[in-house]
Design a protein around this motif. Structure first.
Motif, PDB file in Angstrom:
ATOM      1  N   ARG A 198      59.097  63.569  41.072  1.00 43.80           N
ATOM      2  CA  ARG A 198      59.513  64.896  40.662  1.00 43.80           C
ATOM      3  C   ARG A 198      60.225  64.889  39.326  1.00 43.80           C
ATOM      4  NH1 ARG A 198      60.964  69.885  43.339  1.00 43.80           N
ATOM      5  NH2 ARG A 198      62.833  70.335  42.197  1.00 43.80           N
ATOM      6  N   THR A 199      61.103  63.907  39.166  1.00 45.03           N
ATOM      7  CA  THR A 199      61.906  63.869  37.955  1.00 45.03           C
ATOM      8  C   THR A 199      61.046  63.602  36.725  1.00 45.03           C
ATOM      9  OG1 THR A 199      63.510  62.828  39.374  1.00 45.03           O
ATOM     10  CG2 THR A 199      64.053  62.954  37.051  1.00 45.03           C
ATOM     11  N   LEU A 200      59.976  62.809  36.919  1.00 37.80           N
ATOM     12  CA  LEU A 200      59.142  62.485  35.773  1.00 37.80           C
ATOM     13  C   LEU A 200      58.225  63.644  35.409  1.00 37.80           C
ATOM     14  CD1 LEU A 200      58.264  58.731  36.129  1.00 37.80           C
ATOM     15  CD2 LEU A 200      59.643  59.855  34.385  1.00 37.80           C
ATOM     16  N   GLY A 201      58.168  64.683  36.259  1.00 33.14           N
ATOM     17  CA  GLY A 201      57.298  65.818  35.999  1.00 33.14           C
ATOM     18  C   GLY A 201      57.470  66.397  34.606  1.00 33.14           C
ATOM     19  N   PRO A 202      58.678  66.838  34.240  1.00 33.82           N
ATOM     20  CA  PRO A 202      58.873  67.397  32.908  1.00 33.82           C
ATOM     21  C   PRO A 202      58.579  66.381  31.804  1.00 33.82           C
ATOM     22  CG  PRO A 202      60.717  67.935  34.319  1.00 33.82           C
ATOM     23  CD  PRO A 202      59.878  66.967  35.075  1.00 33.82           C
ATOM     24  N   PHE A 203      58.932  65.116  32.037  1.00 37.64           N
ATOM     25  CA  PHE A 203      58.667  64.088  31.027  1.00 37.64           C
ATOM     26  C   PHE A 203      57.168  64.027  30.735  1.00 37.64           C
ATOM     27  CE2 PHE A 203      57.521  59.791  29.779  1.00 37.64           C
ATOM     28  CZ  PHE A 203      58.433  59.523  28.768  1.00 37.64           C
ATOM     29  N   ALA A 204      56.373  63.889  31.796  1.00 34.49           N
ATOM     30  CA  ALA A 204      54.924  63.782  31.617  1.00 34.49           C
ATOM     31  C   ALA A 204      54.355  65.068  31.048  1.00 34.49           C
ATOM     32  CB  ALA A 204      54.276  63.449  32.954  1.00 34.49           C
ATOM     33  N   ALA A 205      54.875  66.214  31.529  1.00 35.78           N
ATOM     34  CA  ALA A 205      54.344  67.493  31.063  1.00 35.78           C
ATOM     35  C   ALA A 205      54.592  67.666  29.568  1.00 35.78           C
ATOM     36  CB  ALA A 205      54.991  68.640  31.842  1.00 35.78           C
TER      37      ALA A 205
ATOM     38  N   GLN B 112      63.569  77.513  27.495  1.00 38.44           N
ATOM     39  CA  GLN B 112      63.042  77.248  28.836  1.00 38.44           C
ATOM     40  C   GLN B 112      63.241  75.782  29.206  1.00 38.44           C
ATOM     41  OE1 GLN B 112      62.127  79.323  31.092  1.00 38.44           O
ATOM     42  NE2 GLN B 112      62.248  81.138  29.810  1.00 38.44           N
ATOM     43  N   LEU B 113      63.027  74.886  28.244  1.00 43.05           N
ATOM     44  CA  LEU B 113      63.208  73.462  28.534  1.00 43.05           C
ATOM     45  C   LEU B 113      64.667  73.165  28.870  1.00 43.05           C
ATOM     46  CD1 LEU B 113      60.895  71.858  25.859  1.00 43.05           C
ATOM     47  CD2 LEU B 113      60.692  71.589  28.321  1.00 43.05           C
ATOM     48  N   LEU B 114      65.578  73.821  28.142  1.00 41.51           N
ATOM     49  CA  LEU B 114      66.995  73.566  28.398  1.00 41.51           C
ATOM     50  C   LEU B 114      67.419  74.126  29.745  1.00 41.51           C
ATOM     51  CD1 LEU B 114      68.429  74.192  24.841  1.00 41.51           C
ATOM     52  CD2 LEU B 114      68.515  72.059  26.107  1.00 41.51           C
ATOM     53  N   LEU B 115      66.630  75.070  30.292  1.00 41.36           N
ATOM     54  CA  LEU B 115      66.947  75.608  31.617  1.00 41.36           C
ATOM     55  C   LEU B 115      66.278  74.806  32.722  1.00 41.36           C
ATOM     56  CD1 LEU B 115      66.707  79.444  30.961  1.00 41.36           C
ATOM     57  CD2 LEU B 115      68.748  78.077  31.308  1.00 41.36           C
ATOM     58  N   SER B 116      65.558  73.770  32.340  1.00 36.47           N
ATOM     59  CA  SER B 116      64.931  72.943  33.368  1.00 36.47           C
ATOM     60  C   SER B 116      66.003  72.199  34.148  1.00 36.47           C
ATOM     61  CB  SER B 116      63.991  71.930  32.709  1.00 36.47           C
ATOM     62  OG  SER B 116      63.622  70.954  33.646  1.00 36.47           O
ATOM     63  N   PRO B 117      65.865  72.173  35.471  1.00 35.50           N
ATOM     64  CA  PRO B 117      66.888  71.492  36.261  1.00 35.50           C
ATOM     65  C   PRO B 117      66.864  69.974  36.090  1.00 35.50           C
ATOM     66  CG  PRO B 117      65.150  72.320  37.678  1.00 35.50           C
ATOM     67  CD  PRO B 117      64.872  72.840  36.308  1.00 35.50           C
TER      68      PRO B 117
ATOM     69  N   PRO C  56      66.980  66.295  34.060  1.00 35.63           N
ATOM     70  CA  PRO C  56      67.846  65.855  32.960  1.00 35.63           C
ATOM     71  C   PRO C  56      67.221  66.123  31.578  1.00 35.63           C
ATOM     72  CG  PRO C  56      67.711  64.168  34.627  1.00 35.63           C
ATOM     73  CD  PRO C  56      66.738  65.222  35.026  1.00 35.63           C
ATOM     74  N   THR C  57      68.028  66.700  30.689  1.00 33.13           N
ATOM     75  CA  THR C  57      67.548  67.048  29.354  1.00 33.13           C
ATOM     76  C   THR C  57      67.052  65.822  28.586  1.00 33.13           C
ATOM     77  OG1 THR C  57      69.278  68.710  29.384  1.00 33.13           O
ATOM     78  CG2 THR C  57      68.209  68.322  27.283  1.00 33.13           C
ATOM     79  N   VAL C  58      67.778  64.707  28.757  1.00 31.24           N
ATOM     80  CA  VAL C  58      67.460  63.498  27.997  1.00 31.24           C
ATOM     81  C   VAL C  58      66.004  63.081  28.217  1.00 31.24           C
ATOM     82  CG1 VAL C  58      68.024  61.071  27.753  1.00 31.24           C
ATOM     83  CG2 VAL C  58      69.843  62.721  28.047  1.00 31.24           C
ATOM     84  N   LEU C  59      65.495  63.284  29.430  1.00 31.22           N
ATOM     85  CA  LEU C  59      64.132  62.842  29.747  1.00 31.22           C
ATOM     86  C   LEU C  59      63.098  63.513  28.855  1.00 31.22           C
ATOM     87  CD1 LEU C  59      63.819  62.582  33.612  1.00 31.22           C
ATOM     88  CD2 LEU C  59      63.637  60.776  31.898  1.00 31.22           C
ATOM     89  N   TRP C  60      63.125  64.843  28.808  1.00 30.47           N
ATOM     90  CA  TRP C  60      62.091  65.501  28.007  1.00 30.47           C
ATOM     91  C   TRP C  60      62.356  65.355  26.524  1.00 30.47           C
ATOM     92  CZ3 TRP C  60      63.857  69.287  24.917  1.00 30.47           C
ATOM     93  CH2 TRP C  60      64.934  70.075  25.340  1.00 30.47           C
ATOM     94  N   VAL C  61      63.628  65.144  26.134  1.00 35.04           N
ATOM     95  CA  VAL C  61      63.906  64.863  24.722  1.00 35.04           C
ATOM     96  C   VAL C  61      63.204  63.569  24.322  1.00 35.04           C
ATOM     97  CG1 VAL C  61      65.706  64.188  23.102  1.00 35.04           C
ATOM     98  CG2 VAL C  61      66.057  66.158  24.574  1.00 35.04           C
TER      99      VAL C  61
ATOM    100  N   ALA D 130      70.155  65.669  22.788  1.00 34.39           N
ATOM    101  CA  ALA D 130      70.217  66.686  23.842  1.00 34.39           C
ATOM    102  C   ALA D 130      71.439  67.568  23.647  1.00 34.39           C
ATOM    103  CB  ALA D 130      70.252  66.018  25.213  1.00 34.39           C
ATOM    104  N   ALA D 131      72.578  66.944  23.331  1.00 35.90           N
ATOM    105  CA  ALA D 131      73.796  67.725  23.095  1.00 35.90           C
ATOM    106  C   ALA D 131      73.606  68.647  21.899  1.00 35.90           C
ATOM    107  CB  ALA D 131      74.978  66.789  22.861  1.00 35.90           C
ATOM    108  N   ALA D 132      72.967  68.125  20.845  1.00 35.48           N
ATOM    109  CA  ALA D 132      72.766  68.933  19.640  1.00 35.48           C
ATOM    110  C   ALA D 132      71.840  70.115  19.920  1.00 35.48           C
ATOM    111  CB  ALA D 132      72.199  68.070  18.522  1.00 35.48           C
ATOM    112  N   LEU D 133      70.824  69.908  20.766  1.00 36.14           N
ATOM    113  CA  LEU D 133      69.902  71.005  21.087  1.00 36.14           C
ATOM    114  C   LEU D 133      70.618  72.112  21.857  1.00 36.14           C
ATOM    115  CD1 LEU D 133      66.678  69.050  22.046  1.00 36.14           C
ATOM    116  CD2 LEU D 133      67.025  70.515  20.071  1.00 36.14           C
TER     117      LEU D 133
END
Lengths: 208, 225, 258
Positions: free
Chosen positions: B3-10, B86-91, B93-98, B217-220
């Motif tokens: 589940r966690t890798l979902g946003p990363f892969a997407a 929308q990405l920042l509202l993803s539940p 971790p932000t670091v993953l998709w960054v 991630a913090a800067a975004l």
């Protein structure tokens, strides 16, 4: 239940509002009203946790959203001014990406059904840059028709650029969401046929 | 797929797809790299020994500038169309998709530079034994540039004159990468061996991978506020 | 724990942190004392440097520039560390005053960088025969100056003060992590490329009076930095807190005085 206490918002040089408190119970719909420039969008963004209030705090089901961001965002669906569409992707690709990025596992068929229902059957495979303004907004709104279990919907002007039939359909969906115990917070300039008229919070009355 | 890798892969898949559909942009970066490298002989003269001695530095500086020019594209489109919100509202971790965005960006812009560099090195008559070191140093170094640059790109998101500001912010931070990258090829050519440089670049890559996405991630989050 | 303590204030005042309000008069009261100390220490230090310290056997009178160069170089690095410290405090504790301190410090740090570079170049001409040599220390100093420029340009370019504060804090921290790496890499590069063998700081064998002069000048630059930063942070506080009632009262008082 969403609870906000004593919120203040400073935009650049201007204090938009202060001492703003609100409480939305499950099953309720709240409409944020007020003239342009009174901070409707700013308030929505603060309630979502995208922006930080100058003062005050927000609690979702008793827990501060700042301290428990991830579980709060698991229950939140926010559709802002910008439709979050990439011009090079098709509506279907955009919708599927929006779901995957939010961590929702949604079948392609369900996405297609939602896009067809909102009137984009002919545009499924076109790049988003050829869509009209209204069609672009609908792609974003399609996320509301996926049946995802997210209890708090925060919508910024969801009815703009929709025709009468789409407005009625969306209003019904929002009413159904509330009837099922969800919460809707929205801004809108136009009247929509809701099953139960929403509570109104007028920002011009609480302006600093 | 967990589940966690979902946003990363997407995010990775989407950004690679976008890079493919907008491949003209990617080619511009690559063309810039080639043209800048080819300008140097006109500037310093076509004397073979001199060209051979400046080749590592020229290739590295050109790769660094090409990376810099492509950096502003990293978040700009997503910022403008609301995808970033929308990405920042993803539940998740932000670091993953960054990290996913930076990896996709590097595959689309950094990797082509690494692949083309040996051909350009031949224009400068670099001996063939050094080409492997050049490729390795670029393959380890350009991801560091992308990671550090991503922090600058996030900090300058949506600002007027953001491009120049981005350059001012990240160029001093690029200096160590340039020193070890070009130094690796130099010391291989001078016979002292490039192991130490390559190890330091590898260590730098791990360090940047651990720290830069957090800062980014913090800067975004600050940038969309 | 922190949250529990802060809660009672929240109802009363819009601005959670009373600190700027308390700090503003304190800064005003302390600054003249530090300025005075800086002036006195500078006079003593320059007197030691130019009249008491002996002439260097190898370099003659030129070496005396180290009494300005070395304290300035030290200070430029300290100021960056202090900036990074306030930035970290600001990001962790969310205290506005910390960000303002970081922004008030930056121009002074950049100024010391410039002083160190210019005095280094002036010393370099007679010693190395060139104003600029790619010496490890000078090169690191130049890169530090670029980091200061980046910080100042970024915080100036962002209009929203809260975003400017936090973005500046992030770049200050990123820079602070990188400063040792930059210094190490430049030194490594320098030894490989046969840099200058005479270094500005190593050259003279230290006589006791030289050391004393240098330390007095270092103290003077500390006092100067503190005084200037306190003065610079006061208008920043007024500007940021202009919506608070105490600022209005303060401004009225100021107007009355004029």
């Amino acid at each position: 239940m969403l609870y906000a206490a004593d919120l203040a918002c400073l935009k650049g040089d201007r204090l938009l509002f202060r001492g703003l408190s609100l409480q939305v119970a499950p099953g309720a719909m709240l409409r944020i009203a007020g003239p342009n420039g009174f901070g409707k969008t700013s308030l929505l963004r603060i309630l979502c946790g995208l922006a930080h209030p100058e003062a005050g705090e927000i609690r979702w089901n008793g827990r501060s959203i700042a301290s428990d961001r991830e579980s709060f965002h698991r229950t939140l669906l926010y559709l802002g001014h910008a439709p979050a569409l990439n011009d090079l992707l098709t509506p279907l690709e955009n919708l599927r990406f929006a779901c995957a990025a939010a961590g929702d596992d949604v079948d392609e068929d369900v996405c297609v059904d939602a896009l067809v229902r909102i009137g984009l059957a002919d545009q499924l495979d076109l790049p988003a840059r050829v869509l009209s303004q209204g069609q672009r907004r609908r792609v974003g709104l399609a996320r509301l028709f996926l049946g995802i279990r997210r209890s708090l919907w925060v919508l910024d002007e969801p009815f703009t650029a929709l025709d009468a039939a789409a407005v009625a359909d969306l209003a019904t969906t929002l009413s159904d969401h509330c009837a099922a115990g969800g919460v809707v917070i929205l801004t809108t300039h136009q009247d929509a046929p809701f099953a139960v008229p929403p509570t109104v919070l007028d920002l011009s009355e609480v302006a600093a | 797929m967990s589940r966690t890798l979902g946003p990363f892969a997407a995010v990775l898949r989407r950004d690679l797809l976008l890079a493919w559909r907008g491949r003209a942009d990617v080619l511009v970066t690559l063309a810039f790299f080639v043209v800048v490298v080819c300008l140097f002989p006109f500037g310093v003269g076509a004397e073979t020994n001199q060209l051979r001695s400046i080749a590592p530095g020229v290739l590295w500086v050109a790769a660094l500038l090409a990376t810099l020019l492509s950096l502003h594209r990293l978040f700009a489109q997503d910022h403008a169309d609301g995808t970033l919100e929308q990405l920042l509202l993803s539940p998740e971790p932000t670091v993953l998709w960054v990290v996913a965005k930076i990896v996709a960006h590097w595959i689309a812009t950094g990797m082509p530079l690494v692949l083309v560099a040996p051909a350009l090195a031949l224009l400068f008559d670099v001996e063939q034994g050094a080409l492997g070191v050049l490729v390795l140093s670029l393959a380890l170094g350009t991801p560091i540039l992308a990671l550090l640059g991503a922090v600058g790109a996030a900090l300058t998101l949506g600002l007027r004159g953001g491009g120049m500001l981005l350059a001012l912010l990240v160029l001093p931070l690029f200096v160590p990468v340039l020193i070890f990258g070009a130094g690796a090829v130099d010391s291989h050519l001078s016979g002292t061996g490039a192991d130490a440089h390559i190890l330091l670049l590898g260590g730098g890559l791990l360090g940047a991978l651990a720290l830069a996405p957090v800062a980014c991630a913090a800067a975004l989050r600050i940038a969309v506020e | 724990m922190m949250k529990e303590m802060k809660r009672p204030e929240r109802g009363k005042s819009l601005f959670r942190f009373a600190a700027p309000q308390l700090f503003y008069p304190l800064a005003g009261a302390l600054a003249p004392w530090f300025a005075g100390a800086a002036a006195v220490l500078t006079i003593i230090g320059l007197w030691l440097a130019f009249f008491v310290a002996p002439t260097d056997a190898q370099q003659g009178e030129v070496y005396r520039v180290i009494f300005i160069h070395v304290p300035a170089a030290w200070m430029s690095m300290f100021v960056y560390l202090i900036m990074a410290f306030w930035s970290a405090v600001g990001l962790v504790m969310n205290t506005r005053l910390s960000f303002m301190m970081a922004r008030a410090l930056a121009p002074t740090g950049a100024m010391f960088c410039v002083v160190a570079l210019v005095t280094g170049a002036l010393w370099g001409k007679p010693t190395w025969g060139a104003y600029w040599v790619w010496d490890a220390r000078l090169t690191s100093q130049l890169l530090l100056l670029f980091l200061y420029f980046g910080f100042m340009a970024l915080t100036e370019a962002i209009e929203d003060p809260r975003r400017a504060d936090k973005a500046g804090a992030i770049i200050a921290l990123v820079g602070a992590v990188n400063v040792p790496i930059i210094y190490f890499s430049v030194k490594w590069w320098n030894t490989l490329h046969q840099g200058a063998s005479v270094s500005l700081t190593k050259a003279p064998s230290m006589a006791a009076t030289m050391l004393a002069g240098m330390l007095v000048m270092a103290l003077a630059s500390w006092a100067y930095t503190i005084a200037v930063t306190l003065w610079r942070v006061r208008p920043l506080i007024l500007e940021r807190e202009r919506h608070a009632e105490w600022v209005a009262a303060e401004l009225d008082a100021l107007e009355g005085r004029i």
